[in-house]
Design a protein around this motif. Structure first.
Motif, PDB file in Angstrom:
ATOM      1  N   UNK A 224       7.562  14.577  34.438  1.00 22.44           N
ATOM      2  CA  UNK A 224       8.751  14.549  33.589  1.00 22.44           C
ATOM      3  C   UNK A 224       9.802  13.600  34.135  1.00 22.44           C
ATOM      4  N   UNK A 225      10.004  13.639  35.458  1.00 27.94           N
ATOM      5  CA  UNK A 225      10.990  12.740  36.058  1.00 27.94           C
ATOM      6  C   UNK A 225      10.586  11.277  35.843  1.00 27.94           C
ATOM      7  N   UNK A 226       9.286  10.974  36.028  1.00 32.46           N
ATOM      8  CA  UNK A 226       8.827   9.605  35.822  1.00 32.46           C
ATOM      9  C   UNK A 226       8.959   9.208  34.347  1.00 32.46           C
ATOM     10  N   UNK A 227       8.668  10.138  33.424  1.00 29.59           N
ATOM     11  CA  UNK A 227       8.792   9.835  32.005  1.00 29.59           C
ATOM     12  C   UNK A 227      10.218   9.589  31.571  1.00 29.59           C
ATOM     13  N   UNK A 228      11.135  10.418  32.081  1.00 27.50           N
ATOM     14  CA  UNK A 228      12.561  10.218  31.743  1.00 27.50           C
ATOM     15  C   UNK A 228      13.049   8.868  32.245  1.00 27.50           C
ATOM     16  N   UNK A 229      12.631   8.486  33.449  1.00 25.60           N
ATOM     17  CA  UNK A 229      13.038   7.189  33.990  1.00 25.60           C
ATOM     18  C   UNK A 229      12.489   6.045  33.142  1.00 25.60           C
ATOM     19  N   UNK A 230      11.212   6.155  32.750  1.00 20.11           N
ATOM     20  CA  UNK A 230      10.627   5.097  31.920  1.00 20.11           C
ATOM     21  C   UNK A 230      11.301   5.032  30.548  1.00 20.11           C
ATOM     22  N   UNK A 231      11.640   6.199  29.967  1.00 17.65           N
ATOM     23  CA  UNK A 231      12.313   6.216  28.668  1.00 17.65           C
ATOM     24  C   UNK A 231      13.706   5.595  28.745  1.00 17.65           C
TER      25      UNK A 231
END
Length: 470
Positions: A224-231
């Protein structure tokens, strides 16, 4: 045919995809990782009072400073290298001492006198076996040390009791010493009375690690942390393009679609890389599990082939420490025997002087009776004084100068003051504390109720307690 995804759903798709990938990777690792089991044995500590004279000079567990320190001491002793070596010898393990200590987690249960001996291992039976072995090894070592010191103490107290005159063994220091010897003989051949194995560890029914729900939550959180950063990066890139094109510039859908495709390609590449890493990690975990199984099989073969576990040699530092302790105990025993002999000599001298005083008193009484008879035998009294009373008065003072061997006049030292000094400053002189306690124990018989000691003991106190009263 390419699936058309709304541009507003692109960041959310990245977040969901990375979150699911992180959770899946964590679950896959948990399913392939070797399991860890925990088992707990229990030790019960029964500390003795610091004022108990029965165990004076013996290394037993005590609560000091008004706190429960005995259980904490037992928990710390479990992590000693000697206990780990005893466990290795008892079970015939090829593991290193550091490996065993790393798997051990002893702690005091709440504020009680119970010590939990928790051990973690790759098998349920192995964890229970190690926990019980650690508890038994500590009790065995404490018992061996207790019995060694008990034999030395009984031998020393027996010599001290033999040095006391038989007439005084029934009272005072002789009676206390005889009572202590009776109590100590009852502990011969018995384990250390202050610690025992209270609860056996049993094989756990389920593994303590890995926990799949916890691993899945951790992996999902990382994804989730990696996805939020990519978003966020995707959204910031779109805002930057809109700002650079200007408010009047037309919206170029073709350029945006190409950027979205490139981002999707990068996300796909990253997902592929994550899948590859997960596969590698799973393969590595499987290899480690196979290696552990091979090691366990070899360990079982070694246990079957080994007829008796080797007995480890005592470390050199333990032998040196035991020799120094024996030397110190022998020196203290000699000094106590010398003191007992001096006390016996003083008692004998006192009895001789008492007998001499009684004899002189009888002679004085006979002289007085003889003078009385001579005075009554004369026909009439004469004016001049009779010589017989003078002789009586000359002989009568003879009992007066007789002095006991132990001077009954108060000396310059007080027993209560010496006890207070030992309690306050005894930690500064650990090598003399036991010796001072023994001397105070025997001086109590000759001290007054207020603690004053006869002056004849001043030289002994000045010589023995010189470091404390200097």
């Amino acid at each position: 045919m390419r699936t058309i995804v709304p541009r507003s759903a692109g960041p959310w798709l990245v977040v969901v995809t990375l979150t699911a990938a992180g959770a899946a990777a964590a679950v896959g690792y948990g399913l392939t990782a070797p399991k860890r089991y925990r088992a707990t044995a229990q030790l019960l500590v029964a500390p003795v009072s610091v004022n108990d004279p029965t165990f004076m000079g013996l290394d037993v567990l005590r609560d000091t400073g008004g706190r429960r320190t005995a259980a904490a001491t037992a928990a710390a002793l479990l992590r000693s290298p000697q206990v780990a070596d005893e466990v290795r010898a008892q079970l015939g393990l090829p593991r290193s001492r550091d490996s065993l200590l790393a798997a051990l987690h002893p702690h005091v249960v709440d504020s009680s006198d119970v010590v939990a001996v928790t051990v973690q291992d790759t098998s349920a039976a192995g964890a229970a076996q190690l926990a019980n072995a650690f508890a038994d090894a500590l009790v065995k070592q404490r018992t061996a040390g207790f019995q060694s010191q008990l034999a030395t103490t009984i031998r020393r107290d027996t010599e001290l009791l033999d040095a006391i005159p038989p007439a005084k063994r029934a009272t005072g220091a002789g009676a206390a010493l005889d009572e202590r010897l009776t109590a100590l003989h009852g502990f011969e051949g018995q384990p250390d009375p202050t610690i025992r194995h209270a609860g056996e560890a049993s094989a756990p029914a389920r593994a303590a690690w890995p926990k799949l729900p916890r691993l899945a939550a951790t992996g999902a959180g990382a994804g989730l942390a990696a996805g939020v950063l990519a978003a966020l990066l995707l959204i910031l890139g779109r805002i930057g393009r809109r700002t650079g094109a200007g408010a009047a510039a037309p919206y170029d859908r073709g350029v945006s679609d190409r950027l979205v495709e490139r981002l999707e390609e990068r996300v796909a590449e990253r997902m592929a890389a994550l899948e590859a890493e997960r596969d590698q990690l799973s393969a590595r975990e499987a290899a480690l599990a196979a290696r552990e199984r091979d090691l366990e099989e070899k360990l079982a073969e070694l246990r079957e082939a080994q007829a008796a576990p080797p007995v480890p040699a005592a470390p050199p530092e333990d032998a040196e420490r035991e020799a120094a302790l024996e030397k110190r105990v022998d020196a203290l025993t000699q000094r106590e025997i010398a003191l007992a002999r001096r006390v016996a000599q003083a008692s004998a001298r006192e009895q001789e002087l008492d007998a001499r005083a009684a004899e002189l008193a009888r002679e004085a009484a006979e002289l007085e009776q003889q003078a009385e008879r001579e005075r009554l035998a004369e026909p009439e009294p004469e004016p001049e004084p009779e010589p017989e009373p003078a002789a009586v008065h000359a002989a009568a003072p003879a009992p007066g100068p007789a002095q006991p061997a132990v001077d009954q006049t108060s000396g310059r030292w007080n027993l209560l003051v010496l006890e207070r000094l030992i309690n306050e400053r005894g930690e500064e002189f650990p090598e003399h504390r036991d010796e001072w306690s023994s001397y105070l124990y025997f001086l109590r018989e000759y001290a007054e109720p207020d603690g004053s000691v006869p002056a004849s003991f001043d030289w002994l106190i000045q010589d023995t307690f010189s470091d404390l009263v200097a």
